[in-house]
Design an enzyme around this catalytic site. Structure first.
Site, PDB file in Angstrom:
ATOM      1  N   LYS A 176       0.870  -1.082   0.075  1.00  0.00           N
ATOM      2  CA  LYS A 176      -0.005  -0.034   0.006  1.00  0.00           C
ATOM      3  C   LYS A 176       0.820   1.048  -0.056  1.00  0.00           C
ATOM      4  CE  LYS A 176      -1.762  -1.954   3.831  1.00  0.00           C
ATOM      5  NZ  LYS A 176      -2.359  -2.169   4.796  1.00  0.00           N
ATOM      6  N   THR A 208      -7.854   8.398   9.585  1.00  0.00           N
ATOM      7  CA  THR A 208      -7.619   6.945   8.724  1.00  0.00           C
ATOM      8  C   THR A 208      -7.266   5.785   9.598  1.00  0.00           C
ATOM      9  OG1 THR A 208      -5.223   7.842   8.345  1.00  0.00           O
ATOM     10  CG2 THR A 208      -6.653   8.452   6.738  1.00  0.00           C
ATOM     11  N   GLY A 210      -7.283   2.524  11.059  1.00  0.00           N
ATOM     12  CA  GLY A 210      -8.176   1.452  10.885  1.00  0.00           C
ATOM     13  C   GLY A 210      -8.084   1.043   9.470  1.00  0.00           C
ATOM     14  N   THR A 211      -7.459   1.714   8.786  1.00  0.00           N
ATOM     15  CA  THR A 211      -7.587   1.663   6.957  1.00  0.00           C
ATOM     16  C   THR A 211      -6.956   0.283   6.668  1.00  0.00           C
ATOM     17  OG1 THR A 211      -5.625   3.135   6.695  1.00  0.00           O
ATOM     18  CG2 THR A 211      -7.885   4.051   6.134  1.00  0.00           C
ATOM     19  N   GLY A 212      -5.985  -0.098   7.187  1.00  0.00           N
ATOM     20  CA  GLY A 212      -5.370  -1.318   6.819  1.00  0.00           C
ATOM     21  C   GLY A 212      -6.120  -2.697   7.336  1.00  0.00           C
ATOM     22  N   CYS A 213      -6.717  -2.735   8.392  1.00  0.00           N
ATOM     23  CA  CYS A 213      -7.435  -3.708   8.745  1.00  0.00           C
ATOM     24  C   CYS A 213      -8.710  -3.525   7.969  1.00  0.00           C
ATOM     25  CB  CYS A 213      -8.038  -3.252  10.321  1.00  0.00           C
ATOM     26  SG  CYS A 213      -6.735  -3.008  11.550  1.00  0.00           S
TER      27      CYS A 213
HETATM   28  O1  PXL Z   1      -4.275  -0.712  12.169  1.00  0.00           O
HETATM   29  C1  PXL Z   1      -3.409  -1.715  13.078  1.00  0.00           C
HETATM   30  C2  PXL Z   1      -4.126  -2.311  14.379  1.00  0.00           C
HETATM   31  C3  PXL Z   1      -4.551  -3.453  14.170  1.00  0.00           C
HETATM   32  N1  PXL Z   1      -4.995  -4.137  15.388  1.00  0.00           N
HETATM   33  C4  PXL Z   1      -5.397  -3.578  16.596  1.00  0.00           C
HETATM   34  C5  PXL Z   1      -5.047  -2.209  16.550  1.00  0.00           C
HETATM   35  C6  PXL Z   1      -4.486  -1.313  15.479  1.00  0.00           C
HETATM   36  C7  PXL Z   1      -4.329  -0.123  15.463  1.00  0.00           C
HETATM   37  O2  PXL Z   1      -4.460   0.620  16.301  1.00  0.00           O
HETATM   38  O3  PXL Z   1      -5.641  -1.521  17.626  1.00  0.00           O
HETATM   39  C8  PXL Z   1      -6.121  -4.287  17.394  1.00  0.00           C
END
Ligand code: PXL
Length: 270
Positions: A176, A208, A210-213
């Site tokens: 990304k 932004t 949590g965009t990766g999750c």
């Molecule tokens: O965005 C990565 C991520 C993944 N998992 C948990 C997170 C975060 C970012 O804060 O808290 C539990």
């Protein structure tokens, strides 16, 4: 409406609801699939940062994966936060038992505020073992740099790093490009046979979290429905962009995106 497919999410909990397992469940649900979970850790956080991390024991994580999957077989799995080598080994063992082919790995390393979510020994095992088990790995640029030791300043550097991840045994890679200094977002999808660039206009916002999750869960949802991995990446990127653009302004720090933005666009994706 009945859910189209079933997704197992192996990830950490984010109490603020924008990232982690909360983002994953919202995404999978918003895209019309059924979400199951194996929680790897519980974080206390809000949009300004992480307060604490409480690990779940590897045995308990394995039980969640195996007992759940024995009854309701997942069509695909999304893996997020795996903070210790013991956790990765437990997940590897359980994955070998449940035999699900479609696995998306988001190699989560640091939270937005800079808190580390994985230790160094785990990164080694992720590189040497877990990467070979998954269909796709989805690092951002800092994560790709740590995994490959390539310094990334350009799309060519991204491609070089992606090829190293393929050499390490990953079947497909999505790097990304959001961290590149450029007005256009360029995400690179690559495997041994093809390479594609997804270009989108960059949206300038601090919200932004949590965009990766969200992206990796959206890919898992589309992939579970029978789309190719490349198409799943393309559609998931559109979903994340739409959700960023839809502009929630929650909290004082890096706020969440709007996972429900799909309610308006799901028809267009048919
Ligand atoms: O965005 C990565 C991520 C993944 N998992 C948990 C997170 C975060 C970012 O804060 O808290 C539990």
């Amino acid at each position: 409406m009945k859910p189209k497919t079933k997704i197992l999410i192996i990830a950490g909990s984010d109490s603020s609801g924008g990232a982690g397992i909360q983002a994953d469940i919202k995404t999978v649900t918003a895209l019309g699939s059924y979400a199951m979970t194996a929680i790897t850790a519980v974080t206390s956080q809000n949009t300004t940062g992480v307060k604490s991390i409480e690990p779940i024991s590897p045995i308990e994580i394995s039980k969640q994966i195996e007992f759940t999957s024995k009854d309701i077989k997942p069509d695909a799995i999304k893996i997020g936060m795996l903070h210790s080598s013991e956790v990765i080994n437990a997940v590897l063992k359980s994955l070998n038992k449940i035999n699900v082919k479609k696995i998306i790995l988001d190699p989560v390393m640091v939270a937005k505020g800079g808190t580390k979510l994985i230790d160094n020994r785990s990164i080694k095992i992720l590189k040497s073992k877990l990467i070979k088990k998954v269909s796709l790995i989805t690092p951002n640029i800092p994560e790709a740099e740590i995994l490959t030791k390539v310094k990334i300043f350009s799309v060519d550097d991204m491609i070089r790093a992606a090829r190293i991840l393929i050499d390490l045994g990953s079947k497909n890679v999505l790097i990304k490009g959001g961290h590149l200094k450029s007005r256009v977002m360029q995400d690179i999808f690559l495997n041994k046979y093809e390479i594609s660039t997804f270009k989108n206009k960059k949206i300038y916002t601090k919200n932004t979290h949590g965009t990766g999750c969200t992206l990796s869960s959206a890919i898992a949802a589309y992939y579970s429905c029978g789309k190719t991995l490349k198409k799943s990446c393309e559609m998931a990127i559109k979903y994340v962009n739409h959700s960023i653009g839809s502009g929630l302004k929650y909290g004082k720090g890096h706020g969440p995106i709007n996972h429900l933005s799909t309610i308006n666009i799901i028809k267009r994706f048919k």
